[in-house]
Design a protein around this motif. Sequence first.
Motif, PDB file in Angstrom:
ATOM      1  N   ARG A   7      -5.533  -5.833   3.492  1.00  0.00           N
ATOM      2  CA  ARG A   7      -4.972  -5.393   2.211  1.00  0.00           C
ATOM      3  C   ARG A   7      -3.644  -6.098   1.970  1.00  0.00           C
ATOM      4  NH1 ARG A   7      -4.493   0.755   0.062  1.00  0.00           N
ATOM      5  NH2 ARG A   7      -6.535   0.126  -0.769  1.00  0.00           N
ATOM      6  N   LEU A   8      -3.463  -6.588   0.743  1.00  0.00           N
ATOM      7  CA  LEU A   8      -2.176  -7.092   0.296  1.00  0.00           C
ATOM      8  C   LEU A   8      -1.555  -6.062  -0.637  1.00  0.00           C
ATOM      9  CD1 LEU A   8      -2.963 -10.831  -0.610  1.00  0.00           C
ATOM     10  CD2 LEU A   8      -2.332  -9.851   1.598  1.00  0.00           C
ATOM     11  N   VAL A   9      -0.303  -5.734  -0.381  1.00  0.00           N
ATOM     12  CA  VAL A   9       0.439  -4.826  -1.258  1.00  0.00           C
ATOM     13  C   VAL A   9       1.582  -5.620  -1.867  1.00  0.00           C
ATOM     14  CG1 VAL A   9       1.733  -2.680  -1.437  1.00  0.00           C
ATOM     15  CG2 VAL A   9      -0.146  -2.861   0.211  1.00  0.00           C
ATOM     16  N   LEU A  10       1.485  -5.885  -3.178  1.00  0.00           N
ATOM     17  CA  LEU A  10       2.503  -6.651  -3.881  1.00  0.00           C
ATOM     18  C   LEU A  10       3.506  -5.687  -4.489  1.00  0.00           C
ATOM     19  CD1 LEU A  10      -0.187  -8.414  -3.847  1.00  0.00           C
ATOM     20  CD2 LEU A  10       0.852  -9.677  -5.737  1.00  0.00           C
ATOM     21  N   THR A  11       4.792  -5.925  -4.220  1.00  0.00           N
ATOM     22  CA  THR A  11       5.836  -5.019  -4.702  1.00  0.00           C
ATOM     23  C   THR A  11       6.955  -5.813  -5.355  1.00  0.00           C
ATOM     24  OG1 THR A  11       7.022  -5.055  -2.591  1.00  0.00           O
ATOM     25  CG2 THR A  11       5.345  -3.352  -2.878  1.00  0.00           C
ATOM     26  N   GLY A  12       7.748  -5.107  -6.168  1.00  0.00           N
ATOM     27  CA  GLY A  12       8.887  -5.712  -6.834  1.00  0.00           C
ATOM     28  C   GLY A  12       8.488  -6.442  -8.101  1.00  0.00           C
ATOM     29  N   ASP A  13       9.497  -6.674  -8.961  1.00  0.00           N
ATOM     30  CA  ASP A  13       9.284  -7.397 -10.212  1.00  0.00           C
ATOM     31  C   ASP A  13       8.197  -6.681 -11.029  1.00  0.00           C
ATOM     32  OD1 ASP A  13       9.544  -9.303 -12.176  1.00  0.00           O
ATOM     33  OD2 ASP A  13       9.140 -11.011 -10.901  1.00  0.00           O
ATOM     34  N   THR A  14       7.343  -7.406 -11.723  1.00  0.00           N
ATOM     35  CA  THR A  14       6.333  -6.754 -12.564  1.00  0.00           C
ATOM     36  C   THR A  14       5.212  -6.115 -11.752  1.00  0.00           C
ATOM     37  OG1 THR A  14       5.109  -8.827 -12.822  1.00  0.00           O
ATOM     38  CG2 THR A  14       6.776  -8.314 -14.496  1.00  0.00           C
ATOM     39  N   ALA A  66      -6.106  -2.903  -7.574  1.00  0.00           N
ATOM     40  CA  ALA A  66      -5.813  -1.490  -7.828  1.00  0.00           C
ATOM     41  C   ALA A  66      -4.312  -1.293  -7.990  1.00  0.00           C
ATOM     42  CB  ALA A  66      -6.341  -0.635  -6.678  1.00  0.00           C
ATOM     43  N   ARG A  67      -3.940  -0.200  -8.604  1.00  0.00           N
ATOM     44  CA  ARG A  67      -2.529   0.108  -8.785  1.00  0.00           C
ATOM     45  C   ARG A  67      -1.927   0.608  -7.483  1.00  0.00           C
ATOM     46  NH1 ARG A  67      -0.874   2.409 -14.464  1.00  0.00           N
ATOM     47  NH2 ARG A  67      -1.999   0.978 -15.821  1.00  0.00           N
ATOM     48  N   GLY A  68      -0.574   0.288  -7.368  1.00  0.00           N
ATOM     49  CA  GLY A  68       0.145   0.978  -6.351  1.00  0.00           C
ATOM     50  C   GLY A  68       0.992   0.229  -5.338  1.00  0.00           C
ATOM     51  N   SER A  69       1.878  -0.654  -5.708  1.00  0.00           N
ATOM     52  CA  SER A  69       2.178  -1.288  -6.968  1.00  0.00           C
ATOM     53  C   SER A  69       0.981  -2.137  -7.431  1.00  0.00           C
ATOM     54  CB  SER A  69       3.423  -2.166  -6.839  1.00  0.00           C
ATOM     55  OG  SER A  69       4.562  -1.354  -6.530  1.00  0.00           O
ATOM     56  N   LEU A  70       0.685  -3.210  -6.677  1.00  0.00           N
ATOM     57  CA  LEU A  70      -0.592  -3.895  -6.875  1.00  0.00           C
ATOM     58  C   LEU A  70      -1.259  -4.003  -5.515  1.00  0.00           C
ATOM     59  CD1 LEU A  70      -0.128  -6.834  -9.404  1.00  0.00           C
ATOM     60  CD2 LEU A  70      -1.882  -5.081  -9.486  1.00  0.00           C
ATOM     61  N   LEU A  71      -2.488  -3.534  -5.435  1.00  0.00           N
ATOM     62  CA  LEU A  71      -3.229  -3.564  -4.177  1.00  0.00           C
ATOM     63  C   LEU A  71      -4.401  -4.528  -4.310  1.00  0.00           C
ATOM     64  CD1 LEU A  71      -3.439   0.285  -3.423  1.00  0.00           C
ATOM     65  CD2 LEU A  71      -1.602  -1.317  -2.852  1.00  0.00           C
ATOM     66  N   ALA A  72      -4.490  -5.444  -3.359  1.00  0.00           N
ATOM     67  CA  ALA A  72      -5.605  -6.396  -3.324  1.00  0.00           C
ATOM     68  C   ALA A  72      -6.309  -6.246  -1.977  1.00  0.00           C
ATOM     69  CB  ALA A  72      -5.096  -7.817  -3.505  1.00  0.00           C
ATOM     70  N   ASP A  73      -7.546  -5.797  -2.018  1.00  0.00           N
ATOM     71  CA  ASP A  73      -8.310  -5.554  -0.797  1.00  0.00           C
ATOM     72  C   ASP A  73      -9.322  -6.663  -0.550  1.00  0.00           C
ATOM     73  OD1 ASP A  73      -7.181  -3.077   0.004  1.00  0.00           O
ATOM     74  OD2 ASP A  73      -8.296  -2.071  -1.588  1.00  0.00           O
ATOM     75  N   ASN A 163       3.128  -7.514   1.229  1.00  0.00           N
ATOM     76  CA  ASN A 163       2.949  -6.899   2.536  1.00  0.00           C
ATOM     77  C   ASN A 163       1.495  -7.062   2.944  1.00  0.00           C
ATOM     78  OD1 ASN A 163       5.670  -5.311   2.913  1.00  0.00           O
ATOM     79  ND2 ASN A 163       4.995  -4.929   0.815  1.00  0.00           N
ATOM     80  N   ILE A 164       1.260  -7.690   4.092  1.00  0.00           N
ATOM     81  CA  ILE A 164      -0.092  -8.002   4.550  1.00  0.00           C
ATOM     82  C   ILE A 164      -0.494  -7.011   5.628  1.00  0.00           C
ATOM     83  CG2 ILE A 164      -1.577  -9.769   5.549  1.00  0.00           C
ATOM     84  CD1 ILE A 164       0.545 -11.832   4.644  1.00  0.00           C
ATOM     85  N   TYR A 165      -1.569  -6.267   5.355  1.00  0.00           N
ATOM     86  CA  TYR A 165      -2.062  -5.279   6.307  1.00  0.00           C
ATOM     87  C   TYR A 165      -3.413  -5.705   6.865  1.00  0.00           C
ATOM     88  CZ  TYR A 165       1.483  -1.926   4.772  1.00  0.00           C
ATOM     89  OH  TYR A 165       2.683  -1.298   4.495  1.00  0.00           O
ATOM     90  N   GLY A 166      -3.558  -5.516   8.159  1.00  0.00           N
ATOM     91  CA  GLY A 166      -4.849  -5.637   8.813  1.00  0.00           C
ATOM     92  C   GLY A 166      -5.243  -4.255   9.256  1.00  0.00           C
ATOM     93  N   GLY A 167      -6.180  -3.638   8.547  1.00  0.00           N
ATOM     94  CA  GLY A 167      -6.456  -2.232   8.810  1.00  0.00           C
ATOM     95  C   GLY A 167      -5.246  -1.406   8.409  1.00  0.00           C
ATOM     96  N   ASN A 168      -4.734  -0.592   9.346  1.00  0.00           N
ATOM     97  CA  ASN A 168      -3.577   0.256   9.060  1.00  0.00           C
ATOM     98  C   ASN A 168      -2.261  -0.355   9.522  1.00  0.00           C
ATOM     99  OD1 ASN A 168      -5.147   2.428   7.982  1.00  0.00           O
ATOM    100  ND2 ASN A 168      -5.678   3.048  10.070  1.00  0.00           N
ATOM    101  N   ASN A 169      -2.310  -1.528  10.107  1.00  0.00           N
ATOM    102  CA  ASN A 169      -1.105  -2.136  10.675  1.00  0.00           C
ATOM    103  C   ASN A 169      -0.653  -3.328   9.845  1.00  0.00           C
ATOM    104  OD1 ASN A 169      -1.101  -0.407  13.015  1.00  0.00           O
ATOM    105  ND2 ASN A 169      -2.825  -1.613  13.790  1.00  0.00           N
ATOM    106  N   ILE A 170       0.649  -3.432   9.663  1.00  0.00           N
ATOM    107  CA  ILE A 170       1.177  -4.563   8.912  1.00  0.00           C
ATOM    108  C   ILE A 170       1.187  -5.799   9.805  1.00  0.00           C
ATOM    109  CG2 ILE A 170       3.618  -4.133   9.466  1.00  0.00           C
ATOM    110  CD1 ILE A 170       4.086  -4.897   6.394  1.00  0.00           C
TER     111      ILE A 170
END
Length: 276
Positions: A7-14, A66-73, A163-170
Amino acid sequence: MVGVPFRLVLTGDTADQHQFQGYDGYMALAGFAWTLSLVSNYIDTGKIRHRGDFPGRHSVRASALARGSLLADFTVFLTAHPEVLAVLGIPGAIATNVVSSLIYDVAKRVIGRNLGQDDRSLSPNMTKLLDNRGGDIEALVAATEASIRQSHSVIGNGAQAINIYGGNNIINVYNDQTRQYVLQNVEDPEVHEKNFSVAAFNANSGYGSVFDFDLGRTVPISMTKEVLSSVRSTFTWGLDQYANRTGKHVSVTYRRIFAMDGTPKRYVVLKAKHAV
């Protein structure tokens, strides 16, 4: 088949408004998908590919944003008994229990090395893989350099961090600091000569790493095909000396490539011989 989630979690800015700049954002996601494709292909087949059609291209599937900020699975689908497990001496009967941790370990290593990080808290399987196929991993690091650089295209263009997650771990974080590192190469025109121990070497590509005693760490190496043909046996010998802890070294003539902060990123080999 074994499905391994990222999972990628994109945060900040737009990204905090669940949006990013279309072109740069999707280019970044495509770059990450390509990184996963190269890693998964190596684990599944034991081969390093750079282009064309190969199994790893079909192993990585993406879900809708998906939202939150932006989630890419992303999900990487691997065979239950990847080729690389044989290198670790892991029998097929228990292969499915370690496939996920193995791809996380390799992805973490490849990304970290491209960001100038040398993670010393390695799992036993990753340590064993480096001992047996360290040259392959360094070649994989080189193969993923462009896609990891591409993954940073959204930083400053819709997101401040990924933020790059592999499973539950960053696994790692892309931000402006890592963006500056991957984008900037400063070539030192001076030629240097020094004795190194050969920590990893891929005889087909010439990629590998040497231990720099002055820095106290390994530094990636590369060379042209012409240089490789003349020094292949020397580096193969050096790797054997390193594995057998003989204390013998290789004398290397090289140029340096730095990051903007002066950190050596890579040594470009020009010549090599047995150190006296």
